[in-house]
Design a protein around this motif. Structure first.
Motif, PDB file in Angstrom:
ATOM      1  N   LYS A 141      12.014  50.755   0.278  1.00 60.87           N
ATOM      2  CA  LYS A 141      11.685  51.057  -1.117  1.00 60.87           C
ATOM      3  C   LYS A 141      12.892  51.681  -1.824  1.00 60.87           C
ATOM      4  N   SER A 148       4.976  52.368   6.228  1.00 57.60           N
ATOM      5  CA  SER A 148       5.741  51.304   5.584  1.00 57.60           C
ATOM      6  C   SER A 148       6.653  51.847   4.505  1.00 57.60           C
ATOM      7  N   GLY A 149       6.392  53.059   4.070  1.00 61.54           N
ATOM      8  CA  GLY A 149       7.287  53.679   3.112  1.00 61.54           C
ATOM      9  C   GLY A 149       7.114  53.201   1.702  1.00 61.54           C
ATOM     10  N   ASP A 150       6.072  52.442   1.435  1.00 62.07           N
ATOM     11  CA  ASP A 150       5.911  51.920   0.089  1.00 62.07           C
ATOM     12  C   ASP A 150       5.542  53.009  -0.915  1.00 62.07           C
ATOM     13  N   LYS A 172      11.222  40.644   6.692  1.00 64.13           N
ATOM     14  CA  LYS A 172      11.812  41.468   5.635  1.00 64.13           C
ATOM     15  C   LYS A 172      13.329  41.304   5.577  1.00 64.13           C
ATOM     16  N   SER A 225       7.420  46.921   4.782  1.00 61.67           N
ATOM     17  CA  SER A 225       7.275  47.340   3.396  1.00 61.67           C
ATOM     18  C   SER A 225       6.777  46.175   2.550  1.00 61.67           C
ATOM     19  N   LYS A 226       6.098  46.549   1.476  1.00 63.18           N
ATOM     20  CA  LYS A 226       5.666  45.478   0.571  1.00 63.18           C
ATOM     21  C   LYS A 226       6.606  45.361  -0.617  1.00 63.18           C
ATOM     22  N   LYS A 236      12.444  53.008   7.055  1.00 68.66           N
ATOM     23  CA  LYS A 236      11.036  52.780   6.713  1.00 68.66           C
ATOM     24  C   LYS A 236      10.812  51.421   6.080  1.00 68.66           C
ATOM     25  N   GLY A 237       9.799  50.768   6.528  1.00 70.66           N
ATOM     26  CA  GLY A 237       9.466  49.505   5.898  1.00 70.66           C
ATOM     27  C   GLY A 237      10.309  48.361   6.397  1.00 70.66           C
TER      28      GLY A 237
END
Lengths: 312, 1060
Positions: free
Chosen positions: A181, A171-173, B926, B951-952, B1044-1045
């Motif tokens: 991010k 997720s890349g967080d 997202k 992603s969060k 990503k994410g």
């Protein structure tokens, strides 16, 4: 007129003075030079106001930049901490997921992530020597991939639709160099606040002006080496206000010039005054028609080739 | 010099057109026709003489038509003769049907068979016998039923020969029975009643003019064909003009119909004009196009239509009194009269009033095309399809299959039940819509091939009844209140109440009048459905129809413009108000060095052409109090660009970078000042300054006047490059904005059409190819140059025309000039043309690559530099055209008779994902505005290469924990102009330059299409990179890493071609 001339002379003298003085103190700080220069030249009130503003801001800028740095340092530390925390959290979650979910893909995902750190030491490929931040992630990716391969092989029977490996993107967080991010971070970084932005711009403008001044001076110095006095045409700074009334005239003058130009045109001899002009015009028109006709013909040939005449 | 050079382009084109459509009377073709005819003859010869024919051959037909006594003994036809267009050599391809007249023998009929449909029944039975024997012939592939001009009681046989010729595919022979001198003409006089079922209910027998004409038509078929033949044979130009007129009419499906024009009637009108009776308006010295024009002019403007067209017979020069009386009667019965004075028969008895109005109108429009369009309007005249969906603003379909009410009174009386039903519907709609509609066209095509007429007439309701409505003006069409008769006029009021039922209400108006009225309350942005509501109400009330059998094409595409729950265009009013306030505040600012001299909106939301105009955001206003937030409060806000000009000053720096920095400094000052004076919140980056106000975020831009004046001065010269591109862009955008704003003011429907068009472009992942402004210009063209149509008055017809424009315009060889307010002078046009030709110079060498592929010129941009300079390129345009074509075809099909379900309509905006080399799917949750996603994309093909977690770091809606915070913090969570898709695309393009092309939907699609860029041989040096980089799977993995994410999964469909 006479008055005007005198004023100009005075200005020139001042400038010369200033130049000489500046030549003497070359080592002096650039800021000052620019200030002097401007004060000498600009007679507009507005300009001065802005100068002052600039000065003040410049002062502030220094302060701010220091603060900024310290802040940044702090922030970084905090971020590192928080990201680590998040990582841990993620891992925990993943483990939980692993226990619950029985889909093979997610199974791959879970351990792949959690074991990244242990795997990092083992792998040492040439690509991984780039950026400090990137290091961990790229390694982890590789590790994840390795893991995945194993898992997919073992769970091949379960994955019937996709016999090939499915690469997993995290997720890349935990990673600020790529993806969502990064974009969010860039967004926030690009908006540091009005004050800081103002400072940056002021800094830029002062630096820019100084640079320009420097270049100009060098040019003039080079030219005057041979004993010549350089008379420079000052674009746009000739006269911005009327000396008596103080009304801004710069833009008016421009309009006046435009007006004059418009008038000039009307004085020119009409396009069909002379016989040869008329004849030429006629010939041109004929040529135009002919060329247009040729074009049409060509177009029709193309259309015919494209079968564009069939109405159904 | 070849002959081409002496001709005008129009003549040349017409000649080419004729070559395409004229039938080549080659020996092969004529032989085929002759063989078929003789095969038919032979087949008929095998029928035994005196075969007893009774109603048992087709009992249902005879019963439906209401005939008694139909037995006869079969006799061979008296005559076979080829008539129609084939005999006068005026067949216009692609419909090659040859009329074969078969004269019915007198022996088969009784003297009184003109009564009670006996003739029709016997005629049909006769054909039934022929059909039976034709089926056994080996020369004949198949025999089908058709009808003569959609008249169900007069079927004809269509015979397809077994052999097919490549030059004339689908050639057929129509067997048309004729009844020459079967009955007494006097008995078929218009005043007479010949159908007894009509006699019964009334004491005075009702005349049956239509029925009588129907029999008379058959009696005079041969004579009339002969007469036309006499005029046309040996007159080449006349024949060619007839073909042109046929092509012209055939492109217009509203007039080339059974109740209006057909090939025969055109030829009759032309014969009239070419003879004494028509004062020889057409003479021998005319060219085909001249004849074409004269004929159209006659149709459009002649006053003779009011009195009727009568062919003079040589013997009778002066008209007797009875004759005149008769004529008056004709005119009372038929809207159009074309008659031979001796024949007592109106050739145009099928033409309805509505049909003729339509015809005249089309003729007028065509004449103005000839005058106004380029190249004499060739494209508009002959090549543009003017069908119901494109022509009419509103189309309706009534599905009447199995509706027995249609023929409750019987199938055929004087008129057939279907025609009476058409009239009923037409009358209802005319009365209900009153002046809202300019034209209402009702048409019910009954003829379907492959139907067995033997089984009765009830099968003729299979096709839906089609209604086309042209709107007179939008104000009228969108009117909410219809005022009826004054309450004092009792009779009229009663009538009104009866017509409208519970919808009628008594209202008192502002001027004190009390009148009956109907009110169609609806929201501003739903006014286009008023016509739908009226028509549906009336049809349900007066005809026994169920709601699901009425399909009104009006709002089927509105789903694509919905943002969450409703159409956010409803907020445009508050947006404009907010802008006004902002503008005022900017003008009032005092604590900035230069005053604001003008404020101009740039964003498309200000001109009603934004697909999703922003809705006011609860956090984006001046008040510091936290408003109550509902569950789905977006974290993102779209900024709206506003252009500011400052008063002049000589103190601006000279170079571009410094100018831009100075602008930023100014904007920061303005922002601060707004913040100080009115508490407006301001947020800025180095490039942009955004201020929040009344729920909107405005992005301020400064246009520096120096750039502008330079632009004006150097008009035409090549120094344009010198002007800072930022200023130039701002300037053109400002010009464009005000131009489109003006247009939107003139045509309120322009906005919705643009929005549909933009949504379509985006949903097929063309966001990168065609910028919004280009779409606006394309749609503007439809409104400014509507010919051969009227200006579109509904979003669907406008959208269809947009698709057709995109797919049919000749982008390679013509510039599209959008001339709002007719600003362009001839010299401007010349300049545009020169620019265009110079841009097309490279075409000869490389047809693949011309720049700009789509040349859009306007008054502010004569070289098409502003919007389409780099995109779409030729290949993108080709793709765009192909997509537009298939969408246009689908939409046409849906309007004319698709299923009722909404899925097919959605297909217009669903894009196939298998047309790409690889597809990236994104995490829907997202995206900044998840509610704008039309259809969630899924892939079920290709190789699943990668997948990723969401992603969060980003959520499109405020989370509950955010809502607890206080206002300033909350406002910080608001992201202005944050678009992960744009960031992703940007990063990809930076990281993989020239590796692939990306197709995406910037309006909220969750799929990105990828296509490998064909690497040219020049880049060979780079191919030495390690093998791993080239592997498409690895590339896609890297692509996934960049997103990503955000990236959900990536599928590989096709690997790039090997480099060599």
């Amino acid at each position: 007129m006479g008055n005007d001339m005198e004023v100009k002379k005075k200005k020139k003298k001042q400038k010369l003075n200033c130049r000489s003085s500046k030549l003497l103190e070359i080592g002096e700080n650039v800021d000052k030079v620019v200030q002097e220069n401007k004060e000498n030249k600009s007679s507009g009130k507005k300009k001065r106001k802005r100068e002052k503003g600039n000065q003040v801001h410049a002062g502030e800028a220094v302060k701010f930049s220091i603060e900024d740095k310290s802040n940044e340092g702090e922030r970084k530390r905090q971020k590192n901490k928080s990201s680590r925390k998040k990582n841990r959290k993620n891992e925990e979650k993943n483990r939980v997921v692993l226990g619950k979910v029985d889909r093979p893909e997610e199974e791959v995902a879970g351990p792949g992530q959690s074991k990244t750190q242990s795997k990092t030491e083992n792998s040492n490929r040439p690509e991984e020597t780039s950026v400090a931040v990137d290091m961990r992630t790229s390694k982890s990716k590789k590790a994840a991939k390795n893991k995945e391969e194993k898992f997919t092989k073992s769970s091949k029977k379960q994955v019937e639709n996709e016999p090939d490996e499915v690469y997993h993107i995290s997720s890349g967080d935990e990673d600020c160099s790529k993806g969502m991010k990064k974009w969010i971070m860039e967004y926030h970084q690009s908006r540091p606040g009005l004050k800081i932005l103002q400072q940056r711009i002021d800094e830029f403008i002062t630096a820019h002006e100084a640079e320009e001044e420097q270049a100009r001076k060098e040019r003039e110095a080079r030219a005057s080496e041979g004993g010549w006095t350089v008379v420079v045409h000052h674009k746009g700074r000739k006269k911005t206000t009327d000396s008596e009334s103080g009304i801004a005239v710069g833009s008016v003058a421009q309009a006046a010039v435009m007006d004059k130009m418009g008038k000039k045109k009307s004085k020119e001899i009409g396009l069909n005054f002379y016989r040869f002009q008329r004849r030429e015009a006629q010939r041109n028109e004929l040529m135009m028609l002919q060329s247009k006709f040729e074009q049409d013909k060509k177009r029709i040939q193309q259309l015919r080739a494209a079968r564009k005449f069939r109405p159904y | 010099m070849d002959s081409d050079t002496i001709m005008e382009p129009m003549d040349l084109k017409v000649r080419e057109l004729l070559k395409e459509v004229q039938l080549d009377y080659s020996s092969a073709t004529t032989k085929l026709v002759d063989d078929t005819v003789s095969a038919i003859k032979q087949a008929i010869d095998t029928i035994p003489e005196d075969l007893k024919v009774t109603a048992d051959f087709a009992p249902q037909f005879v019963r439906d038509i209401g005939a008694d006594k139909v037995e006869f003994n079969f006799k061979k036809p008296k005559l076979f003769e080829i008539g129609g267009s084939y005999s006068i050599r005026c067949v216009a391809k692609p419909d090659v049907d040859i009329d074969l007249f078969v004269r019915l023998p007198k022996e088969c009929f009784h003297e009184k068979d003109y009564l009670n449909h006996r003739y029709h029944a016997k005629r049909f039975l006769y054909l039934c016998i022929i059909k039976k024997y034709l089926n056994s012939s080996s020369f004949i592939r198949k025999v089908e039923w058709s009808t003569l001009q959609n008249e169900a009681r007069k079927p004809v046989l269509v015979v397809y020969p077994a052999m097919e010729l490549a030059e004339v595919p689908g050639l057929s022979v129509r067997i048309i029975p004729t009844a020459t001198s079967l009955f007494s003409i006097l008995k078929l006089n218009l005043k007479r009643n010949n159908v007894c079922s009509l006699k019964q209910d009334e004491s005075t027998p009702q005349a049956t003019p239509k029925y009588n004409s129907s029999i008379l038509e058959d009696m005079f078929l041969e004579d009339n064909a002969e007469f036309v033949k006499r005029t046309f044979l040996g007159w080449k130009e006349l024949g060619e003009a007839l073909i042109l007129l046929k092509v012209w009419a055939r492109q217009r499906s509203s007039i080339y119909a059974y109740d209006c024009l057909n090939g025969f009637l055109i030829s009759v009108i032309m014969s009239y004009l070419a003879t004494d009776s028509g004062r020889n308006l057409i003479n021998n010295s005319m060219k085909p196009m001249q004849i074409f024009r004269v004929t159209l002019d006659f149709i459009a403007t002649s006053k003779l239509w009011n009195t009727g067209l009568y062919f003079k017979s040589q013997s009778l020069l002066n008209i007797s009194k009875e004759e005149l009386l008769e004529r008056k009667q004709y005119l009372r019965l038929f809207p159009v009269v074309i008659s031979e004075s001796l024949a007592h028969f109106n050739l145009a008895f099928r033409i309805t009033g509505g049909g003729f109005l339509e015809l005249q109108d089309e003729a007028v429009l065509t004449l103005s095309c000839i005058g106004k369009c380029k190249d004499g309007g060739f494209e508009e005249l002959f090549m543009t399809k003017i069908d119901y969906p494109a022509k009419y603003d509103y189309c309706m379909r009534l599905n009447l299959k199995g509706n027995s009410d249609v023929y409750a009174l019987g199938f055929c009386l004087d008129e057939e039940c279907w025609r009476s039903f058409e009239q009923k519907v037409h009358f209802l709609l005319c009365q209900g819509l009153s002046d809202r509609a300019k034209f209402i066209r009702v048409s019910w095509k009954n003829a379907t091939s492959e139907c067995n007429v033997e089984n009765g007439l009830s099968i003729f309701d299979r096709e839906p009844l089609l209604i086309g409505i042209s709107v007179s003006s939008l104000e009228k069409a969108f009117r909410v209140v219809d005022v009826g008769p004054n309450a004092e006029h009792k009779d009229e009021a009663l009538k009104f109440r009866k017509f409208w039922g519970e919808k009628a209400e008594l209202r008192r108006f502002k001027d004190g009048m009390i009148a009956e009225s109907t009110v169609w309350e609806s929201k501003q942005w739903e006014r286009h459905t008023i016509i739908k509501r009226i028509t549906e109400y009336l049809l349900l009330r007066h005809l026994s129809l169920s709601e699901r059998n009425i399909v009104h094409i009006v709002d089927q595409l509105d789903f694509s413009l919905v943002n969450g729950v409703g159409d956010s265009i409803s907020f445009s009013g508050s947006l404009l108000e907010a802008f006004e306030v902002l503008s005022k505040r900017l003008h009032l600012l005092k604590d900035i060095p230069l005053k604001v001299s003008s404020v101009q909106p740039l964003d498309s939301a200000f001109r009603f052409t934004s697909v999703f105009p922003p809705e006011p955001h609860p956090l984006a206003n001046e008040k510091s109090a936290v408003p109550r937030l509902n569950k789905l409060t977006s974290t993102c806000i779209q900024p709206l660009e506003v252009m500011i000009q400052l008063e002049g000053s000589g103190n601006w720096p000279m170079d571009d970078v410094a100018i831009e920095k100075t602008k930023s400094a100014f904007l920061l000052r303005i922002g601060e000042s707004l913040q100080n004076n009115w508490g407006m919140i301001c947020t800025a980056t180095e490039e942009n300054v955004d201020v929040f106000m009344s729920g909107y975020a405005f992005r301020l831009r400064i246009l520096h006047e120096r750039g502008l004046s330079l632009l004006n001065r150097q008009n035409g010269s090549n120094q344009l490059k010198h002007i800072s591109s930022v200023d130039k862009e701002l300037f053109t955008r400002g010009q464009h904005s005000s131009m489109i704003n003006g247009l939107q003011g003139c045509y309120p429907i322009y906005g919705p059409v643009v929005r549909l068009a933009k949504r379509w472009v985006a949903s097929h992942l063309f966001s990168a190819c065609l910028v919004e402004e280009a779409v606006e210009l394309l749609v503007a063209y439809l409104f400014l140059k509507p010919l051969p149509f009227y200006v579109p008055c509904s979003r669907i017809s406008g959208f269809l025309r947009f698709l057709r424009l995109l797919s049919e315009y000749d982008w390679n060889f013509s510039a599209l000039v959008v001339d709002i307010n007719s600003d362009l002078s001839p010299s401007d046009e010349k300049e545009i043309n020169e620019n265009f030709t110079s841009s097309r110079k490279g075409y000869e060498e490389n047809a693949q690559n011309v720049n700009p592929a789509m040349f859009l010129a306007t008054a502010y941009d004569k070289a098409s530099e502003a919007w389409t300079r780099f995109s779409p390129n030729s290949s993108e345009l080709r793709r765009l055209v192909a997509y537009a074509r298939s969408s246009a075809n689908l939409l046409t099909k849906l309007i004319l008779g698709g299923q009722i379900d909404s899925y097919k309509w959605e297909c217009l905006f669903r894009t196939p994902l298998n047309n790409y080399d690889a597809v990236i799917l994104l995490h829907r949750e997202k995206m900044p505005y998840p509610q704008r996603l039309l259809f969630p994309s899924e892939m079920n093909q290709g190789k699943h290469v990668a997948q990723g977690n969401a992603s969060k770091a980003f959520h499109p809606f405020l989370l509950p924990e955010h809502m607890k915070g206080n206002s300033p913090d909350l406002k910080d969570t608001l992201l202005v102009d944050f678009d992960p898709l744009r960031c992703f695309i940007g990063d990809l393009e930076a990281k993989f330059p020239n590796a692939f092309k990306l197709w995406y939907d910037s309006l909220g699609g969750d799929a990105i299409g990828m296509m490998w860029e064909r690497s040219s041989s020049k880049k060979r040096g780079r191919s030495e990179e390690n093998e791993e980089e080239k592997d498409p799977v690895n590339v896609l993995k890297a692509v996934g890493e960049v997103g990503k994410g955000f990236v959900r999964s990536i599928y590989l469909l096709k690997s790039p071609r090997l480099r060599n």
